[in-house]
Write a protein that holds these residues in place. Structure first.
Motif, PDB file in Angstrom:
ATOM      1  N   ILE A 134       0.845  -1.192   0.000  1.00 26.76           N
ATOM      2  CA  ILE A 134       0.000   0.000   0.000  1.00 26.76           C
ATOM      3  C   ILE A 134       0.885   1.247   0.000  1.00 26.76           C
ATOM      4  O   ILE A 134       1.843   1.348   0.774  1.00 26.76           O
ATOM      5  CB  ILE A 134      -0.926   0.030   1.233  1.00 26.76           C
ATOM      6  N   ASN A 135       0.566   2.187  -0.869  1.00 28.38           N
ATOM      7  CA  ASN A 135       1.285   3.460  -0.935  1.00 28.38           C
ATOM      8  C   ASN A 135       0.505   4.518  -0.166  1.00 28.38           C
ATOM      9  O   ASN A 135      -0.569   4.937  -0.595  1.00 28.38           O
ATOM     10  CB  ASN A 135       1.457   3.907  -2.391  1.00 28.38           C
ATOM     11  N   HIS A 136       1.041   4.927   0.973  1.00 29.16           N
ATOM     12  CA  HIS A 136       0.434   6.003   1.747  1.00 29.16           C
ATOM     13  C   HIS A 136       0.870   7.320   1.123  1.00 29.16           C
ATOM     14  O   HIS A 136       2.052   7.524   0.864  1.00 29.16           O
ATOM     15  CB  HIS A 136       0.868   5.919   3.210  1.00 29.16           C
ATOM     16  N   VAL A 137      -0.088   8.195   0.878  1.00 26.59           N
ATOM     17  CA  VAL A 137       0.180   9.406   0.114  1.00 26.59           C
ATOM     18  C   VAL A 137       0.196  10.623   1.042  1.00 26.59           C
ATOM     19  O   VAL A 137      -0.780  10.880   1.748  1.00 26.59           O
ATOM     20  CB  VAL A 137      -0.871   9.588  -0.996  1.00 26.59           C
ATOM     21  N   TYR A 138       1.293  11.337   1.009  1.00 26.51           N
ATOM     22  CA  TYR A 138       1.445  12.594   1.745  1.00 26.51           C
ATOM     23  C   TYR A 138       1.886  13.634   0.733  1.00 26.51           C
ATOM     24  O   TYR A 138       2.982  13.532   0.180  1.00 26.51           O
ATOM     25  CB  TYR A 138       2.483  12.456   2.868  1.00 26.51           C
ATOM     26  N   LEU A 139       1.041  14.608   0.470  1.00 23.72           N
ATOM     27  CA  LEU A 139       1.339  15.621  -0.538  1.00 23.72           C
ATOM     28  C   LEU A 139       1.883  16.890   0.113  1.00 23.72           C
ATOM     29  O   LEU A 139       1.491  17.252   1.228  1.00 23.72           O
ATOM     30  CB  LEU A 139       0.073  15.944  -1.338  1.00 23.72           C
ATOM     31  N   LEU A 155       4.836  14.876   8.260  1.00 29.24           N
ATOM     32  CA  LEU A 155       4.044  14.290   9.334  1.00 29.24           C
ATOM     33  C   LEU A 155       4.372  12.824   9.572  1.00 29.24           C
ATOM     34  O   LEU A 155       4.285  12.335  10.694  1.00 29.24           O
ATOM     35  CB  LEU A 155       2.548  14.430   9.024  1.00 29.24           C
ATOM     36  N   ARG A 156       4.725  12.114   8.501  1.00 28.46           N
ATOM     37  CA  ARG A 156       5.040  10.676   8.610  1.00 28.46           C
ATOM     38  C   ARG A 156       6.200  10.349   7.680  1.00 28.46           C
ATOM     39  O   ARG A 156       6.022   9.686   6.676  1.00 28.46           O
ATOM     40  CB  ARG A 156       3.822   9.818   8.262  1.00 28.46           C
ATOM     41  N   LYS A 157       7.366  10.783   8.047  1.00 30.02           N
ATOM     42  CA  LYS A 157       8.548  10.531   7.212  1.00 30.02           C
ATOM     43  C   LYS A 157       8.810   9.031   7.050  1.00 30.02           C
ATOM     44  O   LYS A 157       9.431   8.626   6.076  1.00 30.02           O
ATOM     45  CB  LYS A 157       9.773  11.231   7.792  1.00 30.02           C
ATOM     46  N   ASP A 158       8.317   8.231   7.989  1.00 29.13           N
ATOM     47  CA  ASP A 158       8.563   6.800   7.924  1.00 29.13           C
ATOM     48  C   ASP A 158       7.784   6.095   6.814  1.00 29.13           C
ATOM     49  O   ASP A 158       8.230   5.073   6.305  1.00 29.13           O
ATOM     50  CB  ASP A 158       8.241   6.140   9.272  1.00 29.13           C
ATOM     51  N   ILE A 159       6.625   6.659   6.401  1.00 27.67           N
ATOM     52  CA  ILE A 159       5.863   6.009   5.345  1.00 27.67           C
ATOM     53  C   ILE A 159       5.509   6.906   4.174  1.00 27.67           C
ATOM     54  O   ILE A 159       4.914   6.450   3.210  1.00 27.67           O
ATOM     55  CB  ILE A 159       4.558   5.375   5.904  1.00 27.67           C
ATOM     56  N   ALA A 160       5.871   8.172   4.233  1.00 25.97           N
ATOM     57  CA  ALA A 160       5.559   9.081   3.130  1.00 25.97           C
ATOM     58  C   ALA A 160       6.299   8.669   1.872  1.00 25.97           C
ATOM     59  O   ALA A 160       7.457   8.272   1.925  1.00 25.97           O
ATOM     60  CB  ALA A 160       5.915  10.516   3.504  1.00 25.97           C
TER      61      ALA A 160
END
Length: 91
Positions: free
Chosen positions: A74-79, A85-90
């Motif tokens: 799954i690609n968690h999207v942070y624009l 906010l979530r450098k671990d999964i962005a």
């Protein structure tokens, strides 16, 4: 971007929950989703907690989907600035 990066289509969607920071009050995020053609999926909007020092102008999206992707796929999207906010999964 969430649908695109995870190769999802509207038929994969079960429901979507949107939250927005209190400084956003011009429209409902769900209205934008309806405008993109997501018309037969339950949508709900809520307001984020008004916490001192929180990042302003943020809309969060929790999407429930039917997929064969594993959690690792799954690609968690942070624009924009939200990537901090979530450098671990962005992405």
């Amino acid at each position: 971007a969430v649908l695109e990066r995870n190769e999802l289509v509207a038929d994969d969607l079960i429901s979507i929950w949107f939250t927005a920071t209190p400084d956003l009050h011009s429209d409902f995020p769900a209205a934008a989703a309806r405008g993109l053609g997501i018309v037969d999926v339950p949508l709900i909007c809520a307001q984020e907690l008004d916490i001192d020092g929180a990042m302003p102008r943020v809309v969060r999206i929790l999407v429930h989907v039917e997929t064969y992707l594993s959690r690792a796929e799954i690609n968690h999207v942070y624009l924009g600035a939200t990537a901090t906010l979530r450098k671990d999964i962005a992405q």
